[in-house]
Design a protein around this motif. Structure first.
Motif, PDB file in Angstrom:
ATOM      1  N   MET A 141       8.025 -36.849 -91.631  1.00  0.00           N
ATOM      2  CA  MET A 141       8.624 -36.108 -90.524  1.00  0.00           C
ATOM      3  C   MET A 141       8.395 -36.815 -89.189  1.00  0.00           C
ATOM      4  SD  MET A 141       8.008 -32.088 -91.386  1.00  0.00           S
ATOM      5  CE  MET A 141       9.158 -31.216 -92.477  1.00  0.00           C
ATOM      6  N   ILE A 142       7.212 -37.392 -89.007  1.00  0.00           N
ATOM      7  CA  ILE A 142       6.926 -38.137 -87.783  1.00  0.00           C
ATOM      8  C   ILE A 142       7.864 -39.338 -87.659  1.00  0.00           C
ATOM      9  CG2 ILE A 142       5.202 -39.585 -86.626  1.00  0.00           C
ATOM     10  CD1 ILE A 142       3.054 -37.697 -87.694  1.00  0.00           C
ATOM     11  N   SER A 186       6.708 -30.459 -88.085  1.00  0.00           N
ATOM     12  CA  SER A 186       5.386 -30.855 -88.574  1.00  0.00           C
ATOM     13  C   SER A 186       4.355 -30.835 -87.457  1.00  0.00           C
ATOM     14  CB  SER A 186       5.458 -32.253 -89.189  1.00  0.00           C
ATOM     15  OG  SER A 186       5.749 -33.231 -88.202  1.00  0.00           O
ATOM     16  N   TRP A 191       4.518 -33.928 -96.032  1.00  0.00           N
ATOM     17  CA  TRP A 191       5.655 -34.207 -95.160  1.00  0.00           C
ATOM     18  C   TRP A 191       5.260 -34.727 -93.775  1.00  0.00           C
ATOM     19  CZ3 TRP A 191      10.451 -34.738 -96.656  1.00  0.00           C
ATOM     20  CH2 TRP A 191      10.858 -34.137 -97.846  1.00  0.00           C
ATOM     21  N   SER A 243      -2.162 -40.358 -86.740  1.00  0.00           N
ATOM     22  CA  SER A 243      -1.841 -39.258 -87.658  1.00  0.00           C
ATOM     23  C   SER A 243      -2.411 -39.492 -89.052  1.00  0.00           C
ATOM     24  CB  SER A 243      -0.321 -39.071 -87.744  1.00  0.00           C
ATOM     25  OG  SER A 243       0.291 -40.153 -88.446  1.00  0.00           O
ATOM     26  N   GLY A 288      16.650 -35.835 -86.561  1.00  0.00           N
ATOM     27  CA  GLY A 288      15.276 -36.301 -86.711  1.00  0.00           C
ATOM     28  C   GLY A 288      14.300 -35.480 -85.900  1.00  0.00           C
ATOM     29  N   TYR A 289      14.711 -35.094 -84.695  1.00  0.00           N
ATOM     30  CA  TYR A 289      13.818 -34.283 -83.862  1.00  0.00           C
ATOM     31  C   TYR A 289      13.613 -32.904 -84.485  1.00  0.00           C
ATOM     32  CZ  TYR A 289      11.566 -32.446 -79.719  1.00  0.00           C
ATOM     33  OH  TYR A 289      10.638 -31.901 -78.858  1.00  0.00           O
ATOM     34  N   ALA A 339      10.804 -39.644 -89.084  1.00  0.00           N
ATOM     35  CA  ALA A 339      12.160 -39.141 -88.865  1.00  0.00           C
ATOM     36  C   ALA A 339      12.388 -38.795 -87.402  1.00  0.00           C
ATOM     37  CB  ALA A 339      12.399 -37.907 -89.738  1.00  0.00           C
ATOM     38  N   MET A 340      11.335 -38.397 -86.712  1.00  0.00           N
ATOM     39  CA  MET A 340      11.450 -38.024 -85.306  1.00  0.00           C
ATOM     40  C   MET A 340      11.546 -39.241 -84.391  1.00  0.00           C
ATOM     41  SD  MET A 340       8.863 -35.497 -83.291  1.00  0.00           S
ATOM     42  CE  MET A 340       8.928 -35.263 -81.507  1.00  0.00           C
ATOM     43  N   HIS A 341      10.862 -40.335 -84.754  1.00  0.00           N
ATOM     44  CA  HIS A 341      10.763 -41.482 -83.852  1.00  0.00           C
ATOM     45  C   HIS A 341      11.756 -42.608 -84.142  1.00  0.00           C
ATOM     46  CE1 HIS A 341       7.453 -39.610 -81.988  1.00  0.00           C
ATOM     47  NE2 HIS A 341       6.511 -39.955 -82.830  1.00  0.00           N
ATOM     48  N   GLY A 364      13.185 -28.756 -92.042  1.00  0.00           N
ATOM     49  CA  GLY A 364      11.782 -29.049 -91.780  1.00  0.00           C
ATOM     50  C   GLY A 364      10.884 -27.879 -92.124  1.00  0.00           C
ATOM     51  N   GLY A 366      11.482 -33.428 -87.685  1.00  0.00           N
ATOM     52  CA  GLY A 366      10.136 -33.948 -87.490  1.00  0.00           C
ATOM     53  C   GLY A 366       9.233 -33.101 -86.637  1.00  0.00           C
TER      54      GLY A 366
END
Length: 513
Positions: A392-393, A434, A388, A497, A427-428, A395-397, A376, A431
């Motif tokens: 990235m968001i 960002s 990104w 976002s 993912g956390y 990938a986190m959720h 990241g 993500g």
């Protein structure tokens, strides 16, 4: 200000010292209290309230910004945190440990939030802007490494001690003492490794440097798009805040409860007879008959590899009795409602032992986190935040869907749990870089230390309020529907976002000529 420092020597453990107490206070405490018999509702409310210092840290961050050096502040706060963990360890074997330990955790949380303010300020002062994006991934990774150490290795230690002593209070008491020792060693390392970059102290600052609190605070709310920015910060972690509070209970809660055919005494025999006659017939029960079921019906909890008797816990106070015996009472109420048919009762957690949780997060989960965090930071430094931000968001959720599947299908193999945790941790790590880079952008300008702490204070508020309600929501919806709700709660942040404006190449490392 001196800039000839070597960030690789001090950034890792300095940020470890921020993440380690945070994860112990706000997350590991969830598992600890769960294993010590506290119910989900109380866990959700009280451990969420422990994040209150991170919400209000902007109120005293100007004091830290304007008085003394950041280095003196974070070293002092880290030593205070170390002592606090030692005290918690001594408290846990006592009666009324819950509220006593919460009070110490609360003081440690204020110290930890102050440590974060000083550490963030030190980072912004010690590194050039182009270095900040490069080290952001390393910084976040070390912070998350500390969190995984807490939720992985420390939990693994606690689980082993639970089996060794057969006494959860004693096991967690020793665990907290070890946490205090680790924090003391880290503090000593930071004392010798961090550079003395701040030459101006409270005695040498000019009148222009000593801006009053109102000026610093109000200037934050004059930033461009500040209304939309604050809404985004508040809702971005709406789903995650609830996930973090109820994920550990989900993993360690029994898969189901079931009746035991054999009896140990006359009361259990009478309770089974009552169950076989009036409950299965759907007849109305008297208050005394229902109480007999609550106290004496033989029930066992079924874990992934174990079965344990679910004993009645005796409490004089009726409210405390109901809280302590909530799993028994809920299961029996369901049996009465469904005329004794346990097949109609929804399955609960994944039935893991404490050390299983520590092992999962401390091995492959740790590797996935490190990989995600490093990638990241590199991605942002090479191509900028704009490119990104959305990937990235997402990938986190998106990995939250894995917990939805676990809760609905309860796969027999533990490797499915490993797979979901690996995806979630990667993912956390990937993500969240960002989001932290965006907060650095928000803090740009004068008084960046205070403005960064204000931004993270709003982030903590966005974590605290939903977390307080998470236990009640989970109890109402059940784990399966709860994780669906958690995923839905991520959507507002994703939408907002897309309306945020910041420089296209923000965070991108400039090419040296």
């Amino acid at each position: 200000m001196k800039t000839d420092n070597k960030p690789w020597f001090w950034i890792p453990l300095l940020n470890f010292a921020s993440g380690f107490p945070y994860i112990i206070i706000t997350s590991v405490s969830v598992l600890m209290y769960k294993k010590l018999g506290i119910n989900n509702e109380d866990i959700g409310v009280w451990t969420s309230l422990l994040t209150l210092p991170w919400v209000f840290k902007p109120l005293w961050s100007p004091f830290i910004d304007l008085h003394g050096t950041k280095r003196k502040w974070f070293l002092g706060m880290q030593m205070f945190i170390s002592i606090a963990f030692f005290i918690v360890g001594l408290i846990l074997p006592l009666n009324y440990f819950f509220y006593l330990s919460l009070s110490i955790f609360c003081m440690a949380a204020f110290a930890s939030a102050s440590n974060d303010v000083a550490t963030d300020g030190f980072y912004l002062l010690a590194l050039k802007k182009e270095e900040q994006s490069l080290f952001l991934g390393i910084r976040n990774t070390c912070y998350r490494l500390a969190m995984i150490t807490g939720s992985g290795l420390i939990v693994l230690l606690a689980g082993n001690l639970e089996h060794q002593y057969g006494d959860n209070n004693k096991a967690w008491s020793y665990t907290m003492i070890v946490v205090g020792l680790i924090m003391s060693i880290i503090t000593a390392y930071n004392f010798f490794s961090t550079p003395k970059i701040e030459e101006n102290t409270i005695e040498t600052k000019t009148a222009d440097d000593k801006k009053n609190f109102v000026t610093v605070f109000v200037s934050f709310f004059k930033k461009k798009q500040i209304g939309l920015i604050l809404v985004f910060i508040l809702v971005f972690r709406l789903g995650e805040s609830q996930l973090l509070k109820m994920l550990t209970p989900f993993l360690v809660d029994p898969i189901k409860y079931e009746l035991v055919e054999s009896v140990a005494n006359k009361n259990e025999e009478n309770a089974l007879k009552l169950f076989s006659t009036k409950v299965k017939s759907g007849d109305q029960l008297t208050a005394s008959e229902l109480q007999l079921l609550y106290s004496s019906l033989p029930i066992q909890s079924v874990g992934r590899d174990s079965k344990k008797p679910l004993k009645e816990i005796i409490e004089k106070n009726e409210v405390e009795y109901n809280k302590a015996n909530k799993p028994r009472i809920d299961f029996i109420n369901h049996l009465v409602e469904h005329k004794g048919s346990s097949t109609e009762i929804e399955q609960n957690g994944m039935g893991l032992e404490t050390e299983d949780v520590g092992l999962i997060y401390g091995t492959f989960g740790l590797i996935a986190l490190l990989a995600g965090g490093i990638l990241g930071g590199i991605a942002i430094s090479k191509q900028g935040l704009t490119k990104w931000f959305l990937p990235m968001i997402l990938a986190m959720h998106l990995p939250i869907l894995g917990f939805v599947l676990l809760a609905h299908f309860h796969p027999a193999s533990i490797y499915y749990i490993y797979a979901v945790v690996i995806l979630e941790q990667f993912g956390y790590g990937f993500g969240f870089a960002s989001f932290m880079m965006f907060l650095i952008y928000v803090a740009e300008g004068e008084s960046k230390t205070s403005h960064y702490s204000i931004a993270t204070g709003f982030m903590a508020l966005g974590m605290m309020l939903p977390g307080m309600l998470s236990g009640y929501i989970q109890q109402y919806l059940g784990y399966g529907n709860f994780f669906i709700w958690v995923f839905i709660a991520t959507i507002p942040g994703i939408i907002i976002s897309r309306f945020l404006i910041f420089p296209k190449d923000y965070g991108k490392k400039t090419e040296e000529v």
